[in-house]
Design a protein around this motif. Sequence first.
Motif, PDB file in Angstrom:
ATOM      1  N   ILE A 110      27.211  50.818  95.695  1.00 39.81           N
ATOM      2  CA  ILE A 110      26.738  49.423  95.701  1.00 39.81           C
ATOM      3  C   ILE A 110      27.916  48.464  95.689  1.00 39.81           C
ATOM      4  O   ILE A 110      27.959  47.478  96.416  1.00 39.81           O
ATOM      5  N   LYS A 111      28.923  48.797  94.891  1.00 35.40           N
ATOM      6  CA  LYS A 111      30.066  47.908  94.825  1.00 35.40           C
ATOM      7  C   LYS A 111      30.775  47.852  96.165  1.00 35.40           C
ATOM      8  O   LYS A 111      31.165  46.789  96.642  1.00 35.40           O
TER       9      LYS A 111
ATOM     10  N   GLN B 289      27.004  57.294  88.756  1.00 34.44           N
ATOM     11  CA  GLN B 289      28.296  56.675  88.984  1.00 34.44           C
ATOM     12  C   GLN B 289      28.533  56.448  90.466  1.00 34.44           C
ATOM     13  O   GLN B 289      29.037  55.399  90.872  1.00 34.44           O
TER      14      GLN B 289
ATOM     15  N   GLU C 206      37.385  40.024  97.820  1.00 36.10           N
ATOM     16  CA  GLU C 206      36.402  39.520  96.889  1.00 36.10           C
ATOM     17  C   GLU C 206      35.341  40.557  96.690  1.00 36.10           C
ATOM     18  O   GLU C 206      35.071  41.322  97.599  1.00 36.10           O
ATOM     19  N   PRO C 207      34.578  40.647  95.650  1.00 40.81           N
ATOM     20  CA  PRO C 207      34.759  39.922  94.405  1.00 40.81           C
ATOM     21  C   PRO C 207      35.848  40.530  93.541  1.00 40.81           C
ATOM     22  O   PRO C 207      36.001  41.736  93.477  1.00 40.81           O
TER      23      PRO C 207
ATOM     24  N   THR D 165      29.080  45.683  98.807  1.00 40.64           N
ATOM     25  CA  THR D 165      29.085  44.226  98.633  1.00 40.64           C
ATOM     26  C   THR D 165      30.482  43.675  98.523  1.00 40.64           C
ATOM     27  O   THR D 165      30.698  42.611  97.966  1.00 40.64           O
ATOM     28  N   LYS D 166      31.471  44.377  99.051  1.00 41.55           N
ATOM     29  CA  LYS D 166      32.835  43.861  99.027  1.00 41.55           C
ATOM     30  C   LYS D 166      33.099  43.033 100.279  1.00 41.55           C
ATOM     31  O   LYS D 166      32.443  43.206 101.293  1.00 41.55           O
TER      32      LYS D 166
ATOM     33  N   ASN E  57      30.047  48.626  86.951  1.00 45.10           N
ATOM     34  CA  ASN E  57      30.262  50.003  86.536  1.00 45.10           C
ATOM     35  C   ASN E  57      31.296  50.720  87.363  1.00 45.10           C
ATOM     36  O   ASN E  57      31.529  51.905  87.170  1.00 45.10           O
ATOM     37  N   SER E  58      31.906  50.044  88.289  1.00 44.38           N
ATOM     38  CA  SER E  58      32.895  50.729  89.087  1.00 44.38           C
ATOM     39  C   SER E  58      34.010  49.756  89.381  1.00 44.38           C
ATOM     40  O   SER E  58      34.145  49.241  90.465  1.00 44.38           O
TER      41      SER E  58
ATOM     42  N   GLY F 238      26.320  56.014  92.713  1.00 45.09           N
ATOM     43  CA  GLY F 238      25.474  54.924  93.180  1.00 45.09           C
ATOM     44  C   GLY F 238      26.124  53.576  92.901  1.00 45.09           C
ATOM     45  O   GLY F 238      26.117  52.677  93.755  1.00 45.09           O
ATOM     46  N   ALA F 239      26.703  53.434  91.716  1.00 50.07           N
ATOM     47  CA  ALA F 239      27.370  52.174  91.391  1.00 50.07           C
ATOM     48  C   ALA F 239      28.553  51.944  92.317  1.00 50.07           C
ATOM     49  O   ALA F 239      28.779  50.832  92.806  1.00 50.07           O
ATOM     50  N   ASP F 240      29.327  53.012  92.576  1.00 53.29           N
ATOM     51  CA  ASP F 240      30.451  52.875  93.498  1.00 53.29           C
ATOM     52  C   ASP F 240      29.981  52.433  94.866  1.00 53.29           C
ATOM     53  O   ASP F 240      30.582  51.556  95.498  1.00 53.29           O
TER      54      ASP F 240
ATOM     55  N   TRP G 213      25.217  45.224  88.629  1.00 52.81           N
ATOM     56  CA  TRP G 213      25.255  46.495  87.919  1.00 52.81           C
ATOM     57  C   TRP G 213      26.224  47.442  88.595  1.00 52.81           C
ATOM     58  O   TRP G 213      27.035  48.114  87.947  1.00 52.81           O
ATOM     59  N   GLY G 214      26.148  47.485  89.925  1.00 56.74           N
ATOM     60  CA  GLY G 214      27.067  48.357  90.643  1.00 56.74           C
ATOM     61  C   GLY G 214      28.510  47.904  90.467  1.00 56.74           C
ATOM     62  O   GLY G 214      29.409  48.704  90.230  1.00 56.74           O
ATOM     63  N   ARG G 215      28.740  46.586  90.535  1.00 54.57           N
ATOM     64  CA  ARG G 215      30.112  46.105  90.455  1.00 54.57           C
ATOM     65  C   ARG G 215      30.704  46.322  89.088  1.00 54.57           C
ATOM     66  O   ARG G 215      31.879  46.633  88.954  1.00 54.57           O
TER      67      ARG G 215
END
Lengths: 190, 349, 570
Positions: B75-76, B69, A123-124, B79-80, A57-58, B71-73, A53-55
């Motif tokens: 999280i992304k 928004q 990645e990803p 996990t990079k 949306n951003s 929060g999504a940033d 979900w996080g990936r």
Amino acid sequence: MGISDVIPVPVAIDEEIEKWTIFGQPVAEVWFTTTEKIHQIIEMGPIKNIFNWGRKNSVYFLMQPMGCCGVEMFVFGAAPYDSDRFGCIPRNTPRQTDVMIISGYLTRKYLPVFKNLWDEMPEPKWCIAIGECAISGGPFYDSYNIVQNTGDHFPIDVFIPGCPPRPEQFLEGLMNLQEKIKQRKDKRDY
Amino acid sequence: MDIIGSISQFAAQEPAIFALIIGVIGAAVIAAVVNVGAMLVIWGERKVLSDFCNRFGPNRVGGRWGILQLGADAIKLFTKEDIIPADADKGVYVWAPIVASMGTMLVAAAIPFGALHIGGKDYPLVVANMDISAFYVEAALSIMAIAVFMAGYSSNNKYSMLGAFRGVARMIAYEVPMGVCVISVAVMAHSLNLVEIVQSQTVWYAFAQPLGFVIFVIALITDLGRIPFDQSEAEEEIISGYNTEYSGIRWGLLYFQEYNNALLGSILLSLLFLGGWQGPIIPIPVLDIISPLIWLLMKVIIVLWFFIWVRSSLFRLRIDQVTDLGWKWMLPLSLVNLGWAVLVGSYFA
Amino acid sequence: MTNASEVLSSIQSAFPGAVLDSRVESDRRLWATIDSKKILDVCKHLTTKLNFDHYSGSAGVDWIARKEMEVVEIMASHGAHQVVAMLKVKTPRENPSVKSLTGLYWNANWYEREIWEMFGINFEGHPELYPLLLSDELMGAWPWRKDYKGYPDLTTGERAVKISTPEGYTEYHIPPTPAEVEAGTVVTERPKYPTLREREEKEIKSDSEMIMHLGPQHAMVPGPFLLDVLVEGERVHKAFLDLGYIHKGIEKIMENRSWLQGITYTDRMCYVASLSNNECYCGAIEKILGLEVPLRAQYIRVILEELSRIQSHLIGTGEFLTLIAGVGYAPWQYMIIDRENIISLIESVTGARLTHTFVRFGGVRNDLPAGFADQCKKVLPYMKSRTEEFIELFAQDPIYHKRMDGVGIIRPDDAKRMGVSGPPLRATGVAYDMRKEDPILVYPELDFKVVTGTKGDSADRIDVRLREMLESIHIIEQCLDRIPEGPIKTEVKVPKKVPAGEAYYRVEDPRGEMGMYVISDGGDKPYRVKVRGPFYATFQTLTPLLEGTYIADAVAIAGSMDGCPSEADR
């Protein structure tokens, strides 16, 4: 199965680490099974879904206009076809991007540079091909300088046909990519 | 159960450990408040900047206002993949974002976040009520510049190096005028303690020292690295400047601390020049306790909105023009302002 | 006023025997074959005595049936007269070699490099005959010769190979496909020349200098090109340019497509202003066929080309502003939103936003839809007020002036010598506009002025573009008042096979002077199409202009030229 299967470790250190023990058990095995267990827990539904979900949306894309579709990419990143609504902003450096948009013709001279850019992205990462030239060479299918099948060199997730497609189709392609990420059907199996 | 009794007994018996525990809890609370505030600032910037540009900002994540928004940033970014360039100076590279966060926390420790109006008296909310807090806060805001230099220098990348050098040049330009402006305020307030500076503002210092106010605003924008002074990460010229090689959460931290600094800098500006938490007390029962907080919040929001407005309307200066501006214009004018403050301050002593 | 026959007789009297063959097509076009030993003297005579001070370009042609190759030099003038002289120089097909004109004309450099790498014609006396558009692996293959067989096959498979450079970095190399190796089209003997990296590293003089890449991936202009700068701190000492990152080989592809299909390829050259490219190609073919375009079609073409000019200037200026102000800059977004109005207008006629393919031989494809004039009358005054607002916005902004005044100054003599055209030339004060110099369609009957600047710096270039938008709005309003009813296509049937002939047609692209030289040998495909793009010449000016500036200014200068590398690369 040793440490060097999980992380790349120089060979001499690897052999040294293999001899350590903790509470009577080899450290390598304990560590490896623990990280494997953590990976398994993450791969199960809920946590992975939150990550995805996080990936989705951003998604940051690389500002790189390559051809006619590149002009539409500028318009797509700005008003009025605002991509910021989806959380998708253009960045200049490949280190901070998630999606590589092939927006135009790939030539023989540019392909090595492009592959370096793809490698620099962490990645990803995903790849969107916009326009006929990126998908199959387009009107330049018999040119001596254009790479016809970009799908051979990059794992493309979404193809957006058109010559050039309208910016609304870019948005649709972005939403398709988001759907793919959510359902874990993307090419790299994240 | 007599919780309060047992806690006070513990405090009497082991004062040092008790102070340590209270300190840790306080630090965690402050860190949480400041970081959440910074997230709101980033969200606000994306929405307000989009509004200036006649488009919507994020409006699909977390409802119509796009609240989640960030929060999504986050999280992304968490996990990079973590990429450290092979030839980079690993220690400095890894510590640069951490130094940036440390700088912000150091500022947050000494800056008053408002006051509670209980029984006719204002109790300021501040972790460490230092006597020189104005000067200390203004200096600690510049720790970000050290982090910028560390990040740019260690990345083994030509663009980052240029960004690092520009960051240092920028800091040299504004540091002295900013300090002189703070001192001019302290001269008029007869104290360097931020709490006392706020309490002594019968008339706001923005009106009593207009020149100092203008210079401090310009120096603050330079300190925060916002347009028109963001040469160290000028995207189109040097491909994102000092954070070109940063990816994932390391870059997220650097980007985040920029906005953290923006929030704390705006609070400093409101406290020094715009009267801090002073304002009429709202006569409604619960709101009258937190009404100083509300006033400070409103002033901070207006200051931040002004910074975003400046970002969307002005061009970026060249780095030599920035140092020009700092040394040839801001420094002499701030000294003039200091003279004015001394005269006026001593007249009204 | 000089005309073509006077030029011809002047050459013939000054150099008897030099002119082997000649044709005076009209008052403004002269075709002459010159003896290859006397070409330098003839060109010098033209420049010094007859005011041909504009070296427009040169084209290479491979006449395989006659076993010879030809280099055609295009000479014109910056306003003294309107004659264009096309001088042909022949050379045998085995070991072709021609005298180089770089001694006389500074901007002949790149044209001759391109002819060398595409045809293999050697230019004697050229100082730096290195590849420009092609990658190193295609050098020696001479792709534009008629017997080049190197079109790739379509087998799939990952072909990129990783190699490590001595410094420890990774580079990719794409080896040739098996079909290419079998067909024998892989080049085994490459000509020797120093590579770009070697040339750059030769210029490093001290330890504090380094080479920084601004590109090919950058946000400066819409299209990749390589701009390497040798910097010391923040100062640029030297700049190196490399093109070819989007070289599609359109000129060679068009030789394999029918005449009508070629129009779609002209769109993809300068895609921001594709209607002017269409016009250039169709105008050249109409000249060969001798077609007369009906009046209504001429007005429609002018209206759409001026609309295309407005939207091209909007995106060119707006995108440049993001270079010096960041992507959050509000007027850039306003310009893009305003541009959507114009694009909708064009789209209502042609059906496409970007690549229109609208102009046809002897007319246009569609008629204007009903209500077009009313829609225009609503949009154009709004655009006019907005443009005036933008002009005033930049005029009163002090930071804009600090960044842009005095940056990238080109003097008028230098601009003329370098072959620059379009807004960069007009910003220096030279009033050179193809719409007045080589008038086509209904431009002679319309009233408009040529917008010029005074100083030739970046601020002037932006200002010229914005004021040109106002002139275009004025032109469109005149056309809408005067447009007659009538057919939109000529009644004469356009044949599938165009009779043998050649033509050179010039158009005012938003970026400058665009010309197309089309040769037909009587078949149903073009024999040779040469595109003289405006940005190819403006590009060349970057290398001397960027010396001694700051990096921030280098970006500002490169962006203010408002380029389309796709048109330089073709």
